[in-house]
Design an enzyme around this catalytic site. Structure first.
Site, mmCIF file in Angstrom:
data_model
loop_
_atom_site.group_PDB
_atom_site.id
_atom_site.type_symbol
_atom_site.label_atom_id
_atom_site.label_comp_id
_atom_site.label_asym_id
_atom_site.label_seq_id
_atom_site.Cartn_x
_atom_site.Cartn_y
_atom_site.Cartn_z
ATOM 1 N N ASN A 1 9.231 7.895 -1.705
ATOM 2 C CA ASN A 1 9.066 9.289 -1.286
ATOM 3 C C ASN A 1 8.680 10.096 -2.523
ATOM 4 O O ASN A 1 9.519 10.373 -3.377
ATOM 5 C CB ASN A 1 10.398 9.784 -0.686
ATOM 6 N N LYS B 1 7.825 13.084 -2.723
ATOM 7 C CA LYS B 1 8.206 14.502 -2.600
ATOM 8 C C LYS B 1 7.019 15.395 -3.002
ATOM 9 O O LYS B 1 5.871 15.013 -2.778
ATOM 10 C CB LYS B 1 9.469 14.792 -3.417
ATOM 11 N N HIS C 1 14.981 14.331 6.163
ATOM 12 C CA HIS C 1 15.373 14.184 4.752
ATOM 13 C C HIS C 1 16.320 15.320 4.358
ATOM 14 O O HIS C 1 16.185 16.438 4.855
ATOM 15 C CB HIS C 1 14.124 14.201 3.862
ATOM 16 N N GLU D 1 16.451 17.213 1.959
ATOM 17 C CA GLU D 1 15.803 18.443 1.478
ATOM 18 C C GLU D 1 15.253 19.260 2.657
ATOM 19 O O GLU D 1 15.247 20.491 2.607
ATOM 20 C CB GLU D 1 14.718 18.097 0.447
ATOM 21 N N GLU E 1 21.250 8.312 3.070
ATOM 22 C CA GLU E 1 21.038 8.928 1.759
ATOM 23 C C GLU E 1 22.125 9.963 1.504
ATOM 24 O O GLU E 1 21.995 11.130 1.920
ATOM 25 C CB GLU E 1 19.680 9.627 1.727
ATOM 26 N N GLY F 1 18.597 12.354 -6.415
ATOM 27 C CA GLY F 1 18.045 13.017 -7.591
ATOM 28 C C GLY F 1 19.081 13.362 -8.650
ATOM 29 O O GLY F 1 18.804 14.109 -9.584
ATOM 30 N N SER G 1 19.077 7.918 -5.940
ATOM 31 C CA SER G 1 19.066 7.434 -7.322
ATOM 32 C C SER G 1 18.927 5.914 -7.430
ATOM 33 O O SER G 1 19.512 5.285 -8.321
ATOM 34 C CB SER G 1 20.294 7.932 -8.082
HETATM 35 P P1 PGA Z 1 16.014 9.895 -5.565
HETATM 36 O O1 PGA Z 1 15.603 10.468 -4.129
HETATM 37 O O2 PGA Z 1 15.678 8.421 -5.556
HETATM 38 O O3 PGA Z 1 15.207 10.658 -6.551
HETATM 39 O O4 PGA Z 1 17.485 10.122 -5.702
HETATM 40 C C1 PGA Z 1 15.795 9.718 -2.971
HETATM 41 C C2 PGA Z 1 15.250 10.449 -1.783
HETATM 42 O O5 PGA Z 1 15.305 11.681 -1.757
HETATM 43 O O6 PGA Z 1 14.740 9.820 -0.828
#
Ligand code: PGA
Length: 247
Positions: free
Chosen positions: A11, A13, A94, A96, A164, A170, A210
């Site tokens: 992803n 983003k 997601h 976000e 997640e 992140g 992460s």
């Molecule tokens: P990240 O994000 O690997 O940067 O923690 C995962 C995601 O949002 O799918």
């Protein structure tokens, strides 16, 4: 190990430009691994560019889409448009989208239903926030989010569940393999009880938060972790190691 095909999604983003995407694509095109369903989710303006350059063995996913085919919905895109571009997957729900853009369980469920009706594979994201985990609500939150989806759909064959935990996204704080396995096992048990044993056995439940080249192998050893949804590391060379975590 199960017969479920290992699934790794990147992803991206809201990151990248054509030059950066070229570099990522070059790495992916030179890593052939047919035992893994590999998917990239670029920002929507680069979907077609990415699709045109990526090896056909790697799928392209959108990061979001809306719940109807067309109309007066400024700024949004539909599953029908994604299919027109050769996009086969879409990430929905997601964290976000839920927590920055305020999407509700119900809206996400409607989007899942519409995307599935249009033949896309849905990467349906769920996960608890830190305060919910600390309050002992991890299972309840994940089940609430899944229940909304269950009410809206009947066919799970093109659904991949991405667990997640919001506190791991992140932040560099990965769930430990045991923590992730515990939730994945609970989710599979829920699927067996609430949907069917067949769906529970066949559905991929992937972990995100992460994931890195350093931790992917230990996570991938867990019996109920069927792959990863990767954010930050999907932009880096280590994404190839993550795709190959089980090799
Ligand atoms: P990240 O994000 O690997 O940067 O923690 C995962 C995601 O949002 O799918």
């Amino acid at each position: 190990m199960s017969s479920r095909k290992f699934f790794v999604g990147g992803n991206w983003k809201m990151n990248g430009n054509k030059a950066a995407i070229d570099t990522i694509i070059e790495r992916l095109n030179s890593n052939k691994n047919e035992s893994v369903e590999t998917v990239c989710a670029p920002p929507q303006c680069y979907l077609e560019y990415t699709r045109s350059k990526l090896d056909a063995a790697v799928f392209v996913s959108a990061q979001n889409c809306y719940k109807v085919e067309k109309g007066a919905f400024t700024g949004d895109i539909s599953p029908a448009m994604l299919k027109d571009l050769g996009v086969t997957h879409v990430i929905l729900g997601h964290s976000e989208r839920r927590h920055v853009f305020g999407e509700t369980d119900e809206l996400i469920a409607e989007k899942c239903a519409h995307a599935l009706e249009n033949g896309l594979t849905v990467i349906a994201c769920i996960g608890e926030k830190l305060e919910e985990r600390e309050a002992g609500q991890t299972e309840a939150v994940n089940v609430r989010q899944l229940t909304a989806i269950k009410k809206a759909i009947s066919d799970w064959s093109k659904v991949v569940i991405a667990y997640e935990p919001v506190w791991a996204i992140g932040t560099g704080k990965t769930a430990s393999p045991d923590q992730a396995q515990e939730v994945h096992q609970q989710l599979r048990a829920w699927m067996a009880a609430e949907v069917s044993k067949e769906v529970a056995d066949s559905i991929r439940i992937i972990y995100g938060g992460s994931v890195s080249g350093g931790n992917c192998k230990d996570l991938a050893k867990k019996p109920d972790i069927d792959g990863f949804l990767v954010g930050g590391a999907s932009l880096k060379p280590e994404f190839v190691e993550i795709i190959n975590a089980r090799n």
